[in-house]
Design a protein around this motif. Structure first.
Motif, PDB file in Angstrom:
ATOM      1  N   TRP A  46       0.834  -1.197   0.000  1.00 24.38           N
ATOM      2  CA  TRP A  46       0.000   0.000   0.000  1.00 24.38           C
ATOM      3  C   TRP A  46       0.871   1.251   0.000  1.00 24.38           C
ATOM      4  O   TRP A  46       0.567   2.244  -0.632  1.00 24.38           O
ATOM      5  CB  TRP A  46      -0.917  -0.036   1.222  1.00 24.38           C
ATOM      6  N   ASN A  47       1.986   1.192   0.748  1.00 26.98           N
ATOM      7  CA  ASN A  47       2.893   2.333   0.838  1.00 26.98           C
ATOM      8  C   ASN A  47       4.329   1.816   0.714  1.00 26.98           C
ATOM      9  O   ASN A  47       5.068   1.782   1.696  1.00 26.98           O
ATOM     10  CB  ASN A  47       2.663   3.035   2.191  1.00 26.98           C
ATOM     11  N   PRO A  48       4.721   1.368  -0.495  1.00 23.85           N
ATOM     12  CA  PRO A  48       5.987   0.650  -0.665  1.00 23.85           C
ATOM     13  C   PRO A  48       7.206   1.430  -0.176  1.00 23.85           C
ATOM     14  O   PRO A  48       8.161   0.839   0.338  1.00 23.85           O
ATOM     15  CB  PRO A  48       6.071   0.399  -2.181  1.00 23.85           C
ATOM     16  N   LEU A  49       7.155   2.733  -0.295  1.00 20.49           N
ATOM     17  CA  LEU A  49       8.298   3.545   0.121  1.00 20.49           C
ATOM     18  C   LEU A  49       8.641   3.295   1.593  1.00 20.49           C
ATOM     19  O   LEU A  49       9.795   3.105   1.953  1.00 20.49           O
ATOM     20  CB  LEU A  49       7.941   5.023  -0.095  1.00 20.49           C
ATOM     21  N   VAL A  50       7.612   3.282   2.445  1.00 14.99           N
ATOM     22  CA  VAL A  50       7.856   3.081   3.880  1.00 14.99           C
ATOM     23  C   VAL A  50       7.932   1.599   4.223  1.00 14.99           C
ATOM     24  O   VAL A  50       8.732   1.190   5.058  1.00 14.99           O
ATOM     25  CB  VAL A  50       6.754   3.743   4.746  1.00 14.99           C
ATOM     26  N   GLU A  51       7.094   0.785   3.560  1.00 13.60           N
ATOM     27  CA  GLU A  51       7.045  -0.632   3.937  1.00 13.60           C
ATOM     28  C   GLU A  51       8.355  -1.362   3.613  1.00 13.60           C
ATOM     29  O   GLU A  51       8.605  -2.446   4.118  1.00 13.60           O
ATOM     30  CB  GLU A  51       5.835  -1.323   3.264  1.00 13.60           C
ATOM     31  N   ARG A  52       9.169  -0.754   2.755  1.00 16.64           N
ATOM     32  CA  ARG A  52      10.471  -1.361   2.420  1.00 16.64           C
ATOM     33  C   ARG A  52      11.652  -0.523   2.896  1.00 16.64           C
ATOM     34  O   ARG A  52      12.787  -0.776   2.506  1.00 16.64           O
ATOM     35  CB  ARG A  52      10.562  -1.550   0.905  1.00 16.64           C
ATOM     36  N   MET A  53      11.371   0.463   3.717  1.00 16.78           N
ATOM     37  CA  MET A  53      12.435   1.383   4.160  1.00 16.78           C
ATOM     38  C   MET A  53      13.476   0.651   5.015  1.00 16.78           C
ATOM     39  O   MET A  53      13.125  -0.242   5.782  1.00 16.78           O
ATOM     40  CB  MET A  53      11.780   2.516   4.965  1.00 16.78           C
ATOM     41  N   ALA A  54      14.733   1.053   4.889  1.00 15.07           N
ATOM     42  CA  ALA A  54      15.789   0.425   5.703  1.00 15.07           C
ATOM     43  C   ALA A  54      15.468   0.647   7.178  1.00 15.07           C
ATOM     44  O   ALA A  54      15.056   1.740   7.566  1.00 15.07           O
ATOM     45  CB  ALA A  54      17.129   1.040   5.353  1.00 15.07           C
ATOM     46  N   PRO A  55      15.650  -0.396   8.022  1.00 13.55           N
ATOM     47  CA  PRO A  55      15.267  -0.288   9.439  1.00 13.55           C
ATOM     48  C   PRO A  55      15.828   0.945  10.158  1.00 13.55           C
ATOM     49  O   PRO A  55      15.114   1.570  10.943  1.00 13.55           O
ATOM     50  CB  PRO A  55      15.810  -1.584  10.044  1.00 13.55           C
ATOM     51  N   ASP A  56      17.078   1.300   9.888  1.00 17.07           N
ATOM     52  CA  ASP A  56      17.655   2.476  10.572  1.00 17.07           C
ATOM     53  C   ASP A  56      16.899   3.750  10.228  1.00 17.07           C
ATOM     54  O   ASP A  56      16.595   4.569  11.091  1.00 17.07           O
ATOM     55  CB  ASP A  56      19.120   2.680  10.151  1.00 17.07           C
ATOM     56  N   GLU A  57      16.609   3.888   8.937  1.00 16.51           N
ATOM     57  CA  GLU A  57      15.865   5.076   8.479  1.00 16.51           C
ATOM     58  C   GLU A  57      14.474   5.104   9.073  1.00 16.51           C
ATOM     59  O   GLU A  57      13.966   6.155   9.468  1.00 16.51           O
ATOM     60  CB  GLU A  57      15.714   5.018   6.947  1.00 16.51           C
ATOM     61  N   LEU A  58      13.867   3.912   9.110  1.00 15.79           N
ATOM     62  CA  LEU A  58      12.513   3.778   9.641  1.00 15.79           C
ATOM     63  C   LEU A  58      12.485   4.212  11.104  1.00 15.79           C
ATOM     64  O   LEU A  58      11.606   4.972  11.533  1.00 15.79           O
ATOM     65  CB  LEU A  58      12.085   2.314   9.505  1.00 15.79           C
ATOM     66  N   ARG A  59      13.468   3.762  11.867  1.00 17.32           N
ATOM     67  CA  ARG A  59      13.546   4.091  13.291  1.00 17.32           C
ATOM     68  C   ARG A  59      13.698   5.599  13.473  1.00 17.32           C
ATOM     69  O   ARG A  59      13.072   6.220  14.319  1.00 17.32           O
ATOM     70  CB  ARG A  59      14.738   3.353  13.923  1.00 17.32           C
ATOM     71  N   GLU A  60      14.546   6.187  12.624  1.00 19.20           N
ATOM     72  CA  GLU A  60      14.792   7.630  12.698  1.00 19.20           C
ATOM     73  C   GLU A  60      13.487   8.403  12.427  1.00 19.20           C
ATOM     74  O   GLU A  60      13.151   9.358  13.124  1.00 19.20           O
ATOM     75  CB  GLU A  60      15.830   7.987  11.633  1.00 19.20           C
TER      76      GLU A  60
END
Ligand SMILES: [Zn+2]
Length: 439
Positions: A2-16
């Motif tokens: 549904w939101n591929p940009l975030v659903e596949r984001m690198a974990p470090d970036e996601l955490r940030e």
């Protein structure tokens, strides 16, 4: 996705990203909700001082009891939790109040669109598409239940059939007549509808239903229950985790692993040990959830009392980088019982009952003082299936042995005729504890 940009984001970036959005939500809550302003001031928290996860963990958690207190008295409907002008509220919902006075949940239109987006993430991950015709067999009332899933289906472009004020028999006839491809219900009710379909002369596996999304109970991640619903309907069964307060924070996908991804785009999900420290993958902890973009009634570090086993994202092969809860929600702190010194999770009994041959779907558990000895006993009341090719005694022996293996407890088994027990339409209430709780 549904939101591929975030659903596949690198974990470090996601955490940030999560920490940044947590900071923004905290500052918003401080600024607009008198409840949070007081709470954060009391704890000496600088709402603008969130820079890393360690800062997040210094912020006090929020408990359900606090929400009830904040809504008690004559202030106004939502108490001082409310962070918007009352005129901005567009949706009223409330919790079921099974563990106390219900919590009232205010949402603005922006919040409601957010709810829809969270559920669209869930449904899209489970293969719901515009050509689906989705049936909603629940009573559309004050409980949030599947309301947001209904809106999410519209958002995805799927066709919605609202099956609110119908009997179970009318519902299965509609499912059959309209070639419905999917529906949403509690696991308990998915099994009940299959039962009713057969009574109406409809074989559920002959319908067009190929997908069922479950919520409200952990069943769709309990292997025995999931397998039973899938075989009853000849359909894939998916799970979801959410709460009236927080929204849909977890979902299963079409990948291989059984359990739930955490929706890390919209929630900061923490899994904590008893000391409030994060657990490592492979360990079990309590889920603490912060929805990252709520306007009317924000929640900061809300203690759900759900327990999960944390896993790295790689445990699932779907490509999402969202962390995973293996086996879904394992149980709620409120549900766990201590019996003769052994911790008993009702989901363990459910899993076993659903896996034993000639035992029907419905059952009851009674935890009580032994009539003669100074110990507790667990009585499991199970129904025989209509086609059972064993006598009650043989069924009881098999179930007792399986339960001993699964729970380490010697249960007393009572086998009763098929449909001797009442059925549930939403959440099931199967466990009765008659012991004196002061012990
Ligand atoms: Zn997955």
């Amino acid at each position: 996705m549904w939101n591929p940009l975030v659903e596949r984001m690198a974990p470090d970036e996601l955490r940030e990203l999560q920490v940044r959005r947590f900071g923004r939500q905290l500052a918003y809550a401080y600024e607009n909700s008198p409840f949070y302003r007081r709470k954060l001031d009391d704890a000496g928290i600088d709402p603008d001082g969130i820079e890393r996860l360690a800062d997040v963990r210094r912020v006090p958690t929020t408990d359900k009891a606090e929400l009830r207190d904040a809504q008690t008295g004559d202030l106004f409907l939502y108490g001082d939790l409310l962070a918007t002008d009352p005129g901005d509220v567009t949706e009223y919902h409330q919790t079921s109040g099974t563990t106390g006075q219900p919590v009232r949940q205010a949402d603005s239109w922006r919040d409601w669109e957010w709810w829809g987006d969270c559920w669209a993430t869930v449904l899209w991950a489970q293969g719901f598409r515009p050509d689906d015709r989705v049936f909603f067999p629940f009573s559309y009332n004050v409980f949030v239940a599947f309301w947001a899933a209904h809106y999410a289906c519209e958002r995805i472009g799927a066709e919605v059939v609202p099956g609110g004020n119908l009997s179970s028999a009318q519902r299965v006839v509609k499912i059959d007549d309209l070639d419905v491809t999917a529906f949403a219900s509690t696991p308990t009710y998915a099994l009940r509808l299959a039962e009713v379909a057969r009574e109406e002369g409809i074989d559920p596996t002959d319908t067009a239903v190929s997908r069922i999304v479950c919520a409200g109970e952990p069943g769709a991640s309990v292997p025995g229950t999931k397998a039973r619903i899938e075989s009853e309907w000849g359909a894939d069964v998916y799970d979801h985790a959410g709460a009236t307060e927080t929204g849909a924070w977890g979902f299963s996908c079409t990948g291989e692993a059984v359990g739930l991804h955490m929706n890390e785009a919209q929630f900061l999900v923490e899994v904590l040990d008893e000391a409030g420290e994060p657990v490592s993958p492979g360990e079990i902890g309590e889920v603490v959830v912060t929805p990252l973009d709520r306007a009317a009634q924000p929640y900061i570090r809300f203690r759900l009392r759900d327990r999960v086993e944390l896993a790295d994202p790689e445990v699932c092969d779907c490509g999402r980088t969202y962390r995973f809860a293996v086996g879904g929600v394992l149980g709620r702190d409120d549900d766990l019982r201590k019996v003769n010194g052994v911790l008993l999770a009702p989901t363990a009994i459910e899993d076993t009952v659903r896996a034993v041959e000639y035992v029907a779907d419905e059952f009851r558990v009674v935890i009580e003082a032994h009539p003669a000895k100074d110990i507790d006993q667990v009585r499991v009341i199970a129904e025989r299936t209509p086609d059972a090719a064993r006598d009650d005694r043989a069924i009881a022996t098999a179930l007792r042995a399986e339960l001993k293996g699964a729970t380490n407890l010697s249960c007393r088994i009572e086998v009763v005729p098929y449909e001797a027990l009442d059925r549930f339409e939403l959440k099931a209430d199967r466990v009765t504890d008659t012991r004196d709780r002061h012990e």
